[in-house]
Write an enzyme that holds these catalytic residues in place. Structure first.
Site, short mmCIF file in Angstrom:
data_model
loop_
_atom_site.label_atom_id
_atom_site.label_comp_id
_atom_site.label_asym_id
_atom_site.label_seq_id
_atom_site.Cartn_x
_atom_site.Cartn_y
_atom_site.Cartn_z
N SER A 106 -2.13 12.46 -26.29
CA SER A 106 -3.22 11.95 -26.46
C SER A 106 -3.69 12.54 -27.51
O SER A 106 -4.63 11.40 -28.06
CB SER A 106 -4.02 12.83 -25.52
OG SER A 106 -3.39 13.02 -24.37
N THR A 169 -8.27 14.74 -26.41
CA THR A 169 -8.63 13.65 -25.70
C THR A 169 -10.35 13.52 -26.80
O THR A 169 -11.03 12.45 -27.98
CB THR A 169 -8.90 13.22 -24.42
OG1 THR A 169 -6.98 12.08 -24.66
CG2 THR A 169 -9.02 11.44 -25.12
N HIS A 449 4.74 10.73 -20.48
CA HIS A 449 4.24 9.34 -20.84
C HIS A 449 4.73 8.56 -21.10
O HIS A 449 6.43 8.25 -20.86
CB HIS A 449 2.84 9.31 -22.16
CG HIS A 449 2.08 10.46 -22.05
ND1 HIS A 449 2.17 11.16 -23.51
CD2 HIS A 449 1.76 10.82 -21.32
CE1 HIS A 449 0.72 12.32 -23.04
NE2 HIS A 449 0.73 12.28 -21.92
#
Length: 490
Positions: A106, A169, A449
């Site tokens: 991220s 993020t 991910h």
């Protein structure tokens, strides 16, 4: 006057059987195309709202769409449902790799979105010439972010997240760090301290007045208060330097407010508040599924979005608001699809609220993800089969695998739900209960991910730039151009 498009459709429909031309599937999709063809394009946006569903890959969108539809459509299956932003007229695919990883994290992905420059996994808005975790190497390699540019232009800015507000993020939008984990001063390495790198929470609060955030809402309270102090939930802070950054927020900015629970959040006098800090949990905020059971009380993502717009809208110059649904990602890492889908649906609700509370002629709304997950929708379930349930075929029969046991529609390639040895028999298991962990193939402590493209959806001025397959850093340039932020040299 009848448009050419209508004439063409009428002429062509005469060649089609009525079962085809009169089908709602046919007429609705034809109308959708005509609506797009008749769009007028406006490119300059006064305001921009960027929504990021952390970990919200295509399979998550599909499953969340069906899940939401199955809660509201009664006799229909849910597959025909659409999340709010899936109705936007502009869509693109976005490549998510970091400069050093095929499958990204991220920090690197949000750095690309926030700065227009792809970088390494684990670093926040510094170039990839920096070494991860090395303070000295990041000096002089800091990248200007969308928040920096918007503030320099006199726009108001806000960052909202259901994760810690210092998490990768949201942090990439306002902080510059070679290590995403430096959330508080207690996380800094000796090298970072020696070379005067500042932690992420400090960077957020100690921005100069001309570049200060007007709104910062999320979790992560512990990074802002001393480790000698307990907060309203009797949890200790994590700062070793003795700074209370919540008090610093109040001292640094005019008409500032700090809240830590929903009652105080609801009571905020927006008209007399120019800088709002809300930290609603010591760590991440609750999953949407669990929010009602939170003792202190937390606002929903929709409520935080709506309040932010109300406050930011006071600036006649416009604003930039970045909203993250951070816990979609965390639920996937835990192999728990239900919580991931509920948080994705809540993001859709927040997007709808943003659309309803803004002028579509002057506000560009973008919805995307930073990356996806190894989350799958498989088997051949009948239409309307519960998306969280066991697979039943079109005749309603329970489907079984080669081991003679049933299986769920949703699963993971890897993660904590991995099957080792004999697979559990799920025949009598309630796979729709809150804590059910979908089965996975490869055993891992945390599901990972994935590396495929994610989607970008847009409406409003500048949305016409969203099309095709693009690099993730192009999102920066779309926003920069739409708001004329001055961050691109032509």
């Amino acid at each position: 006057m009848i448009s050419c498009s209508l004439v063409t459709m009428a002429a062509n429909s005469a060649m089609l059987p009525s079962v085809q031309s009169n089908s709602p599937w046919f007429t609705d999709s034809a109308q959708r195309v005509m609506d797009k063809a008749n769009l007028t394009t406006k490119t300059q946006a006064k305001n921009v709202i960027l929504f990021v569903g952390d970990g919200m890959g295509i399979s998550t969108l599909t499953a969340a769409r069906i899940y939401q539809g199955q809660q509201i459509t009664g006799n229909q299956g849910g597959e025909e449902n659409a999340l709010s932003f899936e109705r936007f007229n502009h869509t693109a695919l976005v490549k998510t790799y970091n400069t050093n990883q095929q499958t990204p994290d991220s920090a690197g992905t949000m750095t690309a979105i926030a700065t227009g420059v792809k970088s390494k996994a684990g670093v926040l808005s510094v170039s990839d010439t920096s070494l991860r975790g090395n303070c000295l190497s990041s000096k002089g390699n800091e990248l200007v972010t969308l928040v920096d540019l918007a503030n320099a232009k006199g726009l108001s800015t806000g960052v909202v997240s259901t994760a810690r507000i210092t998490h990768a993020t949201p942090a990439a939008t306002y902080a510059h760090s070679p290590e995403r984990n430096w959330e508080a001063d207690s996380n800094l390495s000796n090298e970072a301290i020696a070379n005067d790198c500042k932690d992420i929470a400090y960077q957020m609060v100690m921005r100069d007045k001309d570049h200060a955030l007007s709104v910062a809402l999320g979790g992560g309270r512990r990074a802002f208060i001393p480790n000698t102090v307990t907060d309203g939930e009797n949890k200790n802070g994590s700062r070793k330097d003795g700074l209370d950054l919540t008090q610093a927020w109040l001292d640094n900015f005019d008409n500032a407010a700090y809240v830590w629970n929903k009652d105080d959040f609801d009571a905020i006098d927006v008209a007399n508040t120019d800088h709002l800090l809300g930290l609603f949990n010591s760590s991440h905020m609750e999953y949407e599924l669990d929010r009602a059971n939170d003792v202190a009380g937390e606002p929903s993502l929709t409520e935080m979005t709506t309040k932010s717009i109300e406050l930011l809208n006071k600036n006649d110059n416009g604003y930039l608001l970045i909203v993250e649904s951070g816990r979609i990602d965390h639920a996937h890492h835990a192999g728990n699809a239900k919580r991931a889908l509920m948080d994705a649906v809540e993001l859709s609700n927040a997007v709808q609220a943003a659309y309803d509370n803004t002028n579509p002629e002057e506000t560009l709304i973008l919805v995307t993800a930073d990356h996806s997950h190894v989350f799958t929708i498989a088997g051949y379930p009948k239409r309307g089969n519960p998306i969280l349930g066991l697979v039943h075929d079109v005749d309603g029969n329970l489907s079984t695998a080669l081991d003679g046991k049933p299986y769920t529609t949703l699963g993971y390639t890897n993660g904590p739900g991995a099957v080792i040895g004999q697979r559990d028999d799920l025949t009598s298991v309630d796979t729709q209960q809150n804590d059910f962990m979908q089965q996975a193939l490869i055993p891992m402590g945390s599901e990972t991910h994935a590396g495929e493209d994610i989607s970008l959806h847009a409406t409003g001025p500048g949305a016409n730039l969203v099309k095709g397959v693009m690099e993730q850093n192009v999102i920066f340039h779309i926003i920069n151009q739409a708001q004329s932020l001055g961050g691109t040299k032509y």
